[in-house]
Design a protein around this motif. Structure first.
Motif, PDB file in Angstrom:
ATOM      1  N   ARG A  25     -11.329   5.288 -14.240  1.00 38.45           N
ATOM      2  CA  ARG A  25     -11.222   5.077 -12.801  1.00 38.45           C
ATOM      3  C   ARG A  25     -11.326   6.439 -12.123  1.00 38.45           C
ATOM      4  NH1 ARG A  25      -9.020   0.488 -10.673  1.00 38.45           N
ATOM      5  NH2 ARG A  25      -8.518  -1.128 -12.172  1.00 38.45           N
ATOM      6  N   LEU A  26     -11.734   6.426 -10.889  1.00 35.33           N
ATOM      7  CA  LEU A  26     -11.716   7.641 -10.089  1.00 35.33           C
ATOM      8  C   LEU A  26     -10.275   7.874  -9.653  1.00 35.33           C
ATOM      9  CD1 LEU A  26     -13.298   9.865  -8.516  1.00 35.33           C
ATOM     10  CD2 LEU A  26     -13.337   8.257  -6.600  1.00 35.33           C
ATOM     11  N   GLU A  47      -5.866   6.598 -17.813  1.00 34.21           N
ATOM     12  CA  GLU A  47      -4.464   6.232 -17.956  1.00 34.21           C
ATOM     13  C   GLU A  47      -3.889   5.853 -16.589  1.00 34.21           C
ATOM     14  OE1 GLU A  47      -2.108   9.041 -20.076  1.00 34.21           O
ATOM     15  OE2 GLU A  47      -3.679   9.387 -21.568  1.00 34.21           O
ATOM     16  N   ILE A  48      -3.124   4.776 -16.582  1.00 40.49           N
ATOM     17  CA  ILE A  48      -2.494   4.293 -15.354  1.00 40.49           C
ATOM     18  C   ILE A  48      -1.012   4.064 -15.640  1.00 40.49           C
ATOM     19  CG2 ILE A  48      -2.396   2.417 -13.673  1.00 40.49           C
ATOM     20  CD1 ILE A  48      -5.388   1.927 -14.349  1.00 40.49           C
ATOM     21  N   ASN A  49      -0.158   4.558 -14.746  1.00 42.71           N
ATOM     22  CA  ASN A  49       1.271   4.315 -14.822  1.00 42.71           C
ATOM     23  C   ASN A  49       1.593   3.299 -13.731  1.00 42.71           C
ATOM     24  OD1 ASN A  49       4.087   4.420 -14.302  1.00 42.71           O
ATOM     25  ND2 ASN A  49       4.192   6.420 -15.297  1.00 42.71           N
ATOM     26  N   GLU A  50       1.898   2.066 -14.128  1.00 42.21           N
ATOM     27  CA  GLU A  50       2.123   0.980 -13.169  1.00 42.21           C
ATOM     28  C   GLU A  50       3.222   1.307 -12.154  1.00 42.21           C
ATOM     29  OE1 GLU A  50       0.275  -1.761 -12.916  1.00 42.21           O
ATOM     30  OE2 GLU A  50      -0.957  -1.224 -14.642  1.00 42.21           O
ATOM     31  N   ASP A  51       4.204   2.100 -12.550  1.00 39.57           N
ATOM     32  CA  ASP A  51       5.306   2.442 -11.644  1.00 39.57           C
ATOM     33  C   ASP A  51       4.914   3.503 -10.622  1.00 39.57           C
ATOM     34  OD1 ASP A  51       7.050   0.677 -12.945  1.00 39.57           O
ATOM     35  OD2 ASP A  51       7.650   2.217 -14.390  1.00 39.57           O
ATOM     36  N   LEU A  52       4.032   4.409 -10.993  1.00 34.99           N
ATOM     37  CA  LEU A  52       3.701   5.556 -10.142  1.00 34.99           C
ATOM     38  C   LEU A  52       2.342   5.454  -9.451  1.00 34.99           C
ATOM     39  CD1 LEU A  52       4.931   8.420 -12.499  1.00 34.99           C
ATOM     40  CD2 LEU A  52       6.170   7.338 -10.616  1.00 34.99           C
ATOM     41  N   ASP A  53       1.442   4.644  -9.993  1.00 36.06           N
ATOM     42  CA  ASP A  53       0.061   4.605  -9.502  1.00 36.06           C
ATOM     43  C   ASP A  53      -0.268   3.312  -8.771  1.00 36.06           C
ATOM     44  OD1 ASP A  53      -0.631   7.096 -10.631  1.00 36.06           O
ATOM     45  OD2 ASP A  53      -1.099   6.172 -12.553  1.00 36.06           O
ATOM     46  N   LEU A  54      -1.177   3.426  -7.824  1.00 37.00           N
ATOM     47  CA  LEU A  54      -1.774   2.288  -7.136  1.00 37.00           C
ATOM     48  C   LEU A  54      -3.217   2.197  -7.610  1.00 37.00           C
ATOM     49  CD1 LEU A  54      -1.829   0.133  -4.799  1.00 37.00           C
ATOM     50  CD2 LEU A  54      -2.677   1.983  -3.354  1.00 37.00           C
ATOM     51  N   VAL A  64      -7.686   4.982  -8.840  1.00 35.12           N
ATOM     52  CA  VAL A  64      -6.243   5.082  -9.082  1.00 35.12           C
ATOM     53  C   VAL A  64      -5.713   6.230  -8.227  1.00 35.12           C
ATOM     54  CG1 VAL A  64      -6.499   6.539 -11.126  1.00 35.12           C
ATOM     55  CG2 VAL A  64      -4.428   5.227 -10.834  1.00 35.12           C
ATOM     56  N   ILE A  65      -4.558   5.976  -7.588  1.00 30.86           N
ATOM     57  CA  ILE A  65      -3.951   6.943  -6.673  1.00 30.86           C
ATOM     58  C   ILE A  65      -2.467   7.035  -6.996  1.00 30.86           C
ATOM     59  CG2 ILE A  65      -3.533   7.523  -4.244  1.00 30.86           C
ATOM     60  CD1 ILE A  65      -5.715   5.229  -3.704  1.00 30.86           C
ATOM     61  N   ILE A  70      -0.147   8.775  -1.109  1.00 30.23           N
ATOM     62  CA  ILE A  70      -0.771   7.902  -0.121  1.00 30.23           C
ATOM     63  C   ILE A  70      -0.511   8.331   1.325  1.00 30.23           C
ATOM     64  CG2 ILE A  70      -0.807   5.541   0.799  1.00 30.23           C
ATOM     65  CD1 ILE A  70      -0.615   4.594  -2.148  1.00 30.23           C
ATOM     66  N   PRO A  71       0.720   8.669   1.732  1.00 36.81           N
ATOM     67  CA  PRO A  71       0.909   9.059   3.138  1.00 36.81           C
ATOM     68  C   PRO A  71       0.083  10.281   3.551  1.00 36.81           C
ATOM     69  CG  PRO A  71       3.031   8.645   2.097  1.00 36.81           C
ATOM     70  CD  PRO A  71       1.997   8.636   1.011  1.00 36.81           C
ATOM     71  N   ILE A  72      -0.220  11.145   2.612  1.00 35.60           N
ATOM     72  CA  ILE A  72      -0.944  12.372   2.944  1.00 35.60           C
ATOM     73  C   ILE A  72      -2.463  12.167   2.922  1.00 35.60           C
ATOM     74  CG2 ILE A  72      -1.310  14.783   2.252  1.00 35.60           C
ATOM     75  CD1 ILE A  72       1.588  14.605   1.106  1.00 35.60           C
ATOM     76  N   ILE A  73      -2.938  11.176   2.155  1.00 36.37           N
ATOM     77  CA  ILE A  73      -4.394  10.941   2.101  1.00 36.37           C
ATOM     78  C   ILE A  73      -4.823   9.711   2.891  1.00 36.37           C
ATOM     79  CG2 ILE A  73      -4.682  12.148  -0.088  1.00 36.37           C
ATOM     80  CD1 ILE A  73      -4.867   9.349  -1.435  1.00 36.37           C
ATOM     81  N   GLU A  74      -3.875   8.999   3.495  1.00 38.83           N
ATOM     82  CA  GLU A  74      -4.179   7.798   4.268  1.00 38.83           C
ATOM     83  C   GLU A  74      -5.222   8.103   5.343  1.00 38.83           C
ATOM     84  OE1 GLU A  74      -3.852   3.872   4.742  1.00 38.83           O
ATOM     85  OE2 GLU A  74      -2.179   4.807   3.700  1.00 38.83           O
ATOM     86  N   GLY A  75      -6.305   7.332   5.356  1.00 35.93           N
ATOM     87  CA  GLY A  75      -7.357   7.503   6.353  1.00 35.93           C
ATOM     88  C   GLY A  75      -8.417   8.529   5.991  1.00 35.93           C
ATOM     89  N   THR A  76      -8.317   9.150   4.822  1.00 36.49           N
ATOM     90  CA  THR A  76      -9.275  10.167   4.391  1.00 36.49           C
ATOM     91  C   THR A  76     -10.631   9.528   4.073  1.00 36.49           C
ATOM     92  OG1 THR A  76      -7.570  11.627   3.544  1.00 36.49           O
ATOM     93  CG2 THR A  76      -9.758  11.890   2.592  1.00 36.49           C
ATOM     94  N   LYS A  77     -11.694  10.239   4.398  1.00 39.46           N
ATOM     95  CA  LYS A  77     -13.052   9.798   4.066  1.00 39.46           C
ATOM     96  C   LYS A  77     -13.653  10.804   3.097  1.00 39.46           C
ATOM     97  CE  LYS A  77     -16.852  10.280   6.676  1.00 39.46           C
ATOM     98  NZ  LYS A  77     -17.786  10.131   7.793  1.00 39.46           N
TER      99      LYS A  77
END
Length: 118
Positions: A25-26, A47-54, A64-65, A70-77
Motif C-alpha cells: 500500500r502507499l 505491514e498494517i497495524n489495525e490499532d494505529l493505521d487507517l 495506509v495512514i 490525519i489532523p495534520i494531513i487532512e485536505g492535502t493534495k
C-alpha cells in the motif's frame, strides 16, 4: 478521505507499485525533521497495524495512514509533476503554516516537530 491523489500522482504510484515484490500500500504521513520541523513520508508498506493505521482506497490506490497524522494531513493534495529536469511528487497541505524552500519540510499550527539545520 484524509488526502487526495491527482490522476497524475495515481498513475505514477501505480507504475512504481508494479516494481514492488510484495502486495503493498502507499503509506503517507509525517515525521519530525527538516528545516521547518516536520517532513512528509511517502513510500510503500506491506505491514498494517489495525490499532494505529487507517486503510483507505484513494483514487484507486490502496493507502495506509498513521491515524495520528490525519489532523495534520487532512485536505492535502498530492500531485506528480513532470518537467525537463525530471519528475517528482508535489504536496499541497492546507495545514502547513510554514514551508521550507525545498518544499518537503513544513510546520503545522498544532504541531511544530523538531527543526534541523538545512
Amino acid at each position: 478521505m484524509p488526502f487526495t491523489l491527482t490522476d497524475s500522482a495515481r498513475d505514477q504510484v501505480r507504475e512504481m507499485m508494479k516494481e514492488e515484490e510484495n502486495d503493498v500500500r502507499l503509506r503517507f504521513g509525517i515525521q519530525g525533521g527538516g528545516c521547518s520541523g516536520l517532513s512528509y513520508s511517502l513510500g510503500f508498506d506491506d505491514e498494517i497495524n489495525e490499532d494505529l493505521d487507517l486503510t483507505e482506497d484513494i483514487n484507486g490506490i490502496p493507502v495506509v495512514i498513521f491515524k495520528q497524522d490525519i489532523p495534520i494531513i487532512e485536505g492535502t493534495k498530492i500531485d506528480f509533476k513532470q518537467n525537463m529536469m525530471g519528475g517528482g511528487f508535489a504536496i499541497d497541505n492546507p495545514n502547513a503554516i510554514v514551508n521550507c524552500g525545498c518544499g518537503s519540510s513544513f510546520r503545522a499550527k498544532d504541531k511544530e516537530g523538531t527543526p534541523e539545520k538545512c
